[in-house]
Design an enzyme around this catalytic site. Structure first.
Site, PDB file in Angstrom:
ATOM      1  CG  ASP A   1      23.085   3.708  30.566  1.00 21.45           C
ATOM      2  OD1 ASP A   1      22.188   2.860  30.462  1.00 21.45           O
ATOM      3  OD2 ASP A   1      23.868   3.985  29.630  1.00 21.45           O
TER       4      ASP A   1
ATOM      5  NE  ARG B   1      15.224  21.575  13.759  1.00 19.22           N
ATOM      6  CZ  ARG B   1      15.192  22.732  14.448  1.00 19.22           C
ATOM      7  NH1 ARG B   1      15.633  22.797  15.685  1.00 19.22           N
ATOM      8  NH2 ARG B   1      14.726  23.822  13.885  1.00 19.22           N
TER       9      ARG B   1
ATOM     10  CE1 TYR C   1      29.172   1.111  24.264  1.00 14.34           C
ATOM     11  CE2 TYR C   1      28.280   3.326  24.369  1.00 14.34           C
ATOM     12  CZ  TYR C   1      28.725   2.250  23.636  1.00 14.34           C
ATOM     13  OH  TYR C   1      28.711   2.309  22.275  1.00 14.34           O
TER      14      TYR C   1
ATOM     15  CE  LYS D   1      22.758  -0.961  22.971  1.00  7.98           C
ATOM     16  NZ  LYS D   1      23.389  -0.723  21.712  1.00  7.98           N
TER      17      LYS D   1
HETATM   18  C1  LIG Z   1      24.951   0.797  28.622  1.00  7.60           C
HETATM   19  C2  LIG Z   1      24.892   1.546  27.321  1.00  7.60           C
HETATM   20  N1  LIG Z   1      24.527   2.838  27.328  1.00  7.60           N
HETATM   21  C3  LIG Z   1      24.457   3.559  26.185  1.00  7.60           C
HETATM   22  C4  LIG Z   1      24.771   2.989  24.962  1.00  7.60           C
HETATM   23  C5  LIG Z   1      24.702   3.837  23.703  1.00  7.60           C
HETATM   24  O1  LIG Z   1      23.537   3.504  23.013  1.00  7.60           O
HETATM   25  P1  LIG Z   1      23.334   3.783  21.429  1.00  7.60           P
HETATM   26  O2  LIG Z   1      24.185   2.802  20.703  1.00  7.60           O
HETATM   27  O3  LIG Z   1      21.862   3.625  21.231  1.00  7.60           O
HETATM   28  O4  LIG Z   1      23.781   5.183  21.181  1.00  7.60           O
HETATM   29  C6  LIG Z   1      25.153   1.648  24.906  1.00  7.60           C
HETATM   30  C7  LIG Z   1      25.490   1.028  23.626  1.00  7.60           C
HETATM   31  O5  LIG Z   1      25.857  -0.107  23.533  1.00  7.60           O
HETATM   32  C8  LIG Z   1      25.224   0.902  26.125  1.00  7.60           C
HETATM   33  O6  LIG Z   1      25.594  -0.372  26.116  1.00  7.60           O
END
Ligand SMILES: Cc1ncc(COP(=O)(O)O)c(C=O)c1O
Length: 382
Positions: free
Chosen positions: A175, A49, A103, A200
């Site tokens: 991001d 953890r 997102y 991803k």
């Molecule tokens: C650009 C982006 N950031 C963050 C996330 C969140 O990722 P997770 O589903 O691994 O929590 C996503 C999910 O689709 C995303 O497309």
């Protein structure tokens, strides 16, 4: 060591060293929650953890090298990475400036959860770059940007934003999930922190949920502290799987880039397709910028069919090779409708405003033969 896409072999395969005879070539998974402790010593306790299991540590070191960061850390999901990265820099009463092209889950987190901590968020459209500075208040602590954007694949120019952030003493968090560190490394363009959903491209096999953040050692230490307290650590087996996935990241990205471009070019020639969103096409509003900053245009393609939502549903029902599923960036081609998945939490009006009308399809091109992907799309379009 040779460099491909600006990434060294060391970042992918680790520092070369002669292996002793009869040692395993593949790393072992240390599927253990805890580790033996020397009696009477107050050394750091190893506990999964805490994120200090050997699999977690090896993975984080590799990812830091890939992003060109001092340090990195993996957590239980991409959302966990976004949440902890922001909690690490924001305090109650602080103000965050965020791009309005993000997102849907991230926007929901900002609007619903950060608000509970008394953190206010101002959204700025990257189409109006002068507004970044205008939005700065005394209480502003950070700017958050997503690039390439989900799902219209806009490529944001980080330099004016990084300039404002530096002048005003703000942290710039980016991001870059849709690019992967192979195609784009935000730290090279003035970002302080890079966030990625490792679910991803990093893992790339649609079998793990994980997230990562990379930045300075002090920032990662604070994320680590929060990860322990908020219980966000990654399971060692998931770390091992991502580590395996990352060994083929550059190769996979090469194919994703080729397939994305081939599919986008094909789609643009189809009479049944109203619009194609792909930064590798000269018709894309950010094509010139994409050519400058990206090492590849990626595997994500936005498609608008003539006939809107109804035509999109008929099309989805006819697909065979391309699978109708949310998420993206795996070895297999996936397709989804953002209005029902990633951007479900946003109103239809707000969605239309950010360029996602009903019937918009988000296609994640896998690493299959491009001709097979196109063949499936072609038969479904007829
Ligand atoms: C650009 C982006 N950031 C963050 C996330 C969140 O990722 P997770 O589903 O691994 O929590 C996503 C999910 O689709 C995303 O497309």
């Amino acid at each position: 060591m040779s460099r491909q896409f600006g990434i060294s072999t060391t970042a992918i395969h680790g520092i070369p060293h002669r292996r002793a005879d009869w040692t395993p070539v593949a790393p072992a998974v240390q599927q253990s929650s805890t580790f033996t402790n020397p009696v009477g010593k107050d050394d750091e306790i190893l506990y999964s953890r805490y994120g200090n299991n050997p699999n977690q540590l090896a993975l984080a070191a590799k990812y830091a090298l890939l992003e060109g960061a001092e340090d990195a850390i993996f957590v239980a999901s991409g959302m966990g990475a976004t949440a902890l990265a922001h909690l690490a820099v924001l305090r109650p009463g602080d103000h965050l400036i965020a791009s309005s092209w993000i997102y849907g889950g991230t926007q929901y987190l900002f609007d619903q959860e950060l608000a509970r901590f008394g953190i206010e968020v101002t959204y700025v459209s990257p189409d109006h770059p002068w507004q970044w500075r205008k939005a700065v208040r005394k209480s502003t602590r950070a700017i958050f940007v997503e690039t390439p954007t989900n799902p219209v694949m806009r490529i944001i120019d980080l330099s004016p934003i990084a300039y404002v952030a530096e002048e005003e003493g703000l942290a710039l968090l980016v991001d870059a999930t849709f690019a992967s560190p192979v195609n784009f490394r935000p730290l090279e363009y003035g970002a302080d922190v890079v966030i990625t959903s490792a679910t991803k491209y990093l893992n790339g096999h649609s079998d793990v949920i994980a997230g990562a953040v990379a930045g300075s050692t002090s920032f990662v230490e604070e994320v680590n502290r929060l990860m322990r307290l908020w219980g966000q650590a990654l399971d060692p087996h998931a770390a091992w799987l991502i580590d395996r996935g990352m060994r083929t990241l550059a190769l996979r990205m090469e194919r994703h880039n080729q397939n994305g471009l081939a599919v986008a070019q094909w789609a643009e020639r189809q009479s049944g397709v109203a619009k194609v969103h792909y930064p590798g096409l000269p018709s894309h509003p950010d094509h010139a910028r994409a050519k400058k900053v990206l090492n590849g245009f990626g595997g994500m393609v936005g498609l608008e069919l003539k006939g809107g939502a109804k035509a999109a549903e008929q099309f989805l029902n006819r697909l065979k090779l391309v699978t109708h599923a949310p998420s993206l960036a795996g070895v297999e081609s996936l397709i989804s409708e953002p209005r029902l998945t990633s951007h479900k939490s946003i109103s239809p009006e707000a969605r239309a405003k950010i360029g996602i009308p009903d019937g918009f399809l988000r296609l994640s091109c896998g690493i299959e033969d491009a001709e097979d992907i196109i063949g499936d799309l072609e038969q479904a379009l007829k």
